[in-house]
Design an enzyme around this catalytic site. Structure first.
Site, mmCIF file in Angstrom:
data_model
loop_
_atom_site.group_PDB
_atom_site.id
_atom_site.type_symbol
_atom_site.label_atom_id
_atom_site.label_comp_id
_atom_site.label_asym_id
_atom_site.label_seq_id
_atom_site.Cartn_x
_atom_site.Cartn_y
_atom_site.Cartn_z
ATOM 1 N N CYS A 63 23.099 -47.713 57.257
ATOM 2 C CA CYS A 63 22.014 -46.924 56.656
ATOM 3 C C CYS A 63 22.506 -45.765 55.786
ATOM 4 O O CYS A 63 23.179 -44.849 56.288
ATOM 5 C CB CYS A 63 21.093 -46.384 57.740
ATOM 6 S SG CYS A 63 19.627 -45.574 57.063
ATOM 7 N N CYS A 131 0.978 -49.555 57.676
ATOM 8 C CA CYS A 131 2.143 -49.733 58.533
ATOM 9 C C CYS A 131 3.007 -48.484 58.409
ATOM 10 O O CYS A 131 3.058 -47.863 57.340
ATOM 11 C CB CYS A 131 2.941 -50.968 58.114
ATOM 12 S SG CYS A 131 4.436 -51.274 59.096
ATOM 13 N N CYS A 191 5.700 -54.937 64.179
ATOM 14 C CA CYS A 191 6.548 -55.461 63.110
ATOM 15 C C CYS A 191 7.987 -55.206 63.542
ATOM 16 O O CYS A 191 8.417 -54.056 63.627
ATOM 17 C CB CYS A 191 6.233 -54.746 61.799
ATOM 18 S SG CYS A 191 7.312 -55.215 60.421
ATOM 19 N N ARG A 263 9.033 -62.081 57.230
ATOM 20 C CA ARG A 263 9.166 -61.363 55.961
ATOM 21 C C ARG A 263 10.567 -61.490 55.387
ATOM 22 O O ARG A 263 11.569 -61.184 56.044
ATOM 23 C CB ARG A 263 8.823 -59.878 56.128
ATOM 24 C CG ARG A 263 8.991 -59.081 54.823
ATOM 25 C CD ARG A 263 8.500 -57.657 54.961
ATOM 26 N NE ARG A 263 7.080 -57.643 55.256
ATOM 27 C CZ ARG A 263 6.523 -56.923 56.232
ATOM 28 N NH1 ARG A 263 7.278 -56.160 56.994
ATOM 29 N NH2 ARG A 263 5.233 -56.954 56.427
#
Length: 354
Positions: A63, A131, A191, A263
């Site tokens: 990240c 979301c 999710c 996704r």
């Protein structure tokens, strides 16, 4: 559709056997199942906005938003509600049916919650699904967001339990599972997916999908991310994953979780049209749309629409408000945002102070 038997007791060896099928057999199995549940030519479109960027205290090795790595990322404070709404309006106009808001936090502070709830309620008022991904949530925070109308909460498991410690040390695997449990208990949709291409083994990819598929209820959305290698992170020079392994991961996810939206997420900018087409055939039926995924690049909208046209795909038709309703919501929310900024206790603050 009624003949599909959902399972929540997948064994690791069973999943590895699916990965090892001849590609044609695997794709046929995944696509056949996909057609039983979904329109095979429909793709759900989401837009992702970073509402607070950088200075995250976590040490996730992939990240660029981690404060522990020098990636040249400019830190940004929590953005104002009117800017969020401007982005949401643009996303809706471009065809997105879901608007996702992400903050680089370990977890939200109590002072953040009123503004987050306002963002949710105002975006939802535009007729879009909402979301958020904000890090870990307590049961109380999950309840507050659910009450505000948040539809989905994203919190990825990232990888298998066995490989997880090689990726992150600042929060445990159980921490992630606890947040997902809190989200589900609050009545929101889950999710959750992961990232491949981080140097993991085949058994780790199977282990990630095993964790997701063996939850008490399958995640409603399962984002499968290809690692985006960012200079300054520990994974900047890691070897590329075989694209066909990624396609296999999509196909196996579809087989294990037939009713979930799978996704095709981060990493699409580096994927060829042919690779993306294989992923859609394998069961991917959701994408992030727009030129940015938090801090990393994504294909431009017109490129996606061009590809959709070539493949005969079409966006999912979401529930939309009227133009008049949309304008009224925006005006109301802008006034509220201005009032918030006038309060003596600063509502918006520098990310570096977190």
């Amino acid at each position: 559709m009624s003949d599909i038997q959902l399972r929540y007791n997948w064994q690791r060896d069973e999943i590895k056997e699916l990965f090892d099928l001849p590609m044609n057999d695997l794709l046929f199995k995944a696509h056949s199942l996909h057609r039983q549940v979904f329109d095979p030519n429909e793709v759900q479109i989401s837009r992702l906005l970073s509402i607070k960027t950088g200075a995250c205290p976590e040490d996730c090795k992939y990240c660029p938003q981690s404060a522990r790595y020098d990636t040249g990322l400019e830190k940004e404070r929590l953005i104002e509600i009117d800017k969020v709404l401007t982005e949401a309006r643009s996303a809706k106009a471009a065809g997105a049916s879901r608007f996702c808001m992400g903050a680089a936090w370990r977890n939200p502070h109590p002072r953040d919650m009123p503004y987050l709830k306002d963002m949710v309620s105002e975006v939802k008022g535009m007729g879009m699904e909402t979301c958020m991904t904000l890090g870990m949530l307590s049961p109380e925070q999950a309840g507050e967001l659910a009450e505000a109308g948040l539809d989905y909460y994203n919190h990825n498991l990232d990888t298998s339990p066995e490989y997880y410690g090689d990726i992150i040390t600042t929060r445990t695997y159980q921490d992630r599972l606890d947040t997902l449990s809190n989200v589900r208990a609050a009545g929101m949709k889950v999710c959750s997916g992961g990232i491949v291409g981080m140097g993991e083994q085949a058994s780790d990819r199977a282990g990630l999908l095993q964790q997701l598929a063996n939850m008490e209820q399958h995640p409603d959305s399962v984002p499968i991310n290809m690692l985006v290698k960012v200079a300054g992170t520990p994974f900047e020079n890691i070897d590329d994953l075989d694209p066909l392994v990624f396609v296999r991961t999509i196909a196996v996810a579809r087989i294990l979780m037939p009713y979930s939206r799978v996704r095709l997420s981060a990493g699409r900018e580096k994927m060829s049209d042919e690779m993306q087409a294989m992923c859609f055939f394998a069961g991917a039926n959701s994408i992030f749309y727009g030129c940015k995924l938090l801090t990393t690049n994504n294909p431009e909208e017109n490129e996606d629409m061009t590809l959709f046209k070539r493949l005969g795909l079409h966006p999912e038709q979401g529930k939309y408000a009227t133009v008049e309703d949309d304008k009224a919501v925006f005006v109301k929310a802008t006034a509220k945002a201005n009032a918030i900024r006038d309060k003596k206790s600063a509502a918006f603050y520098d990310a570096a102070a977190l």
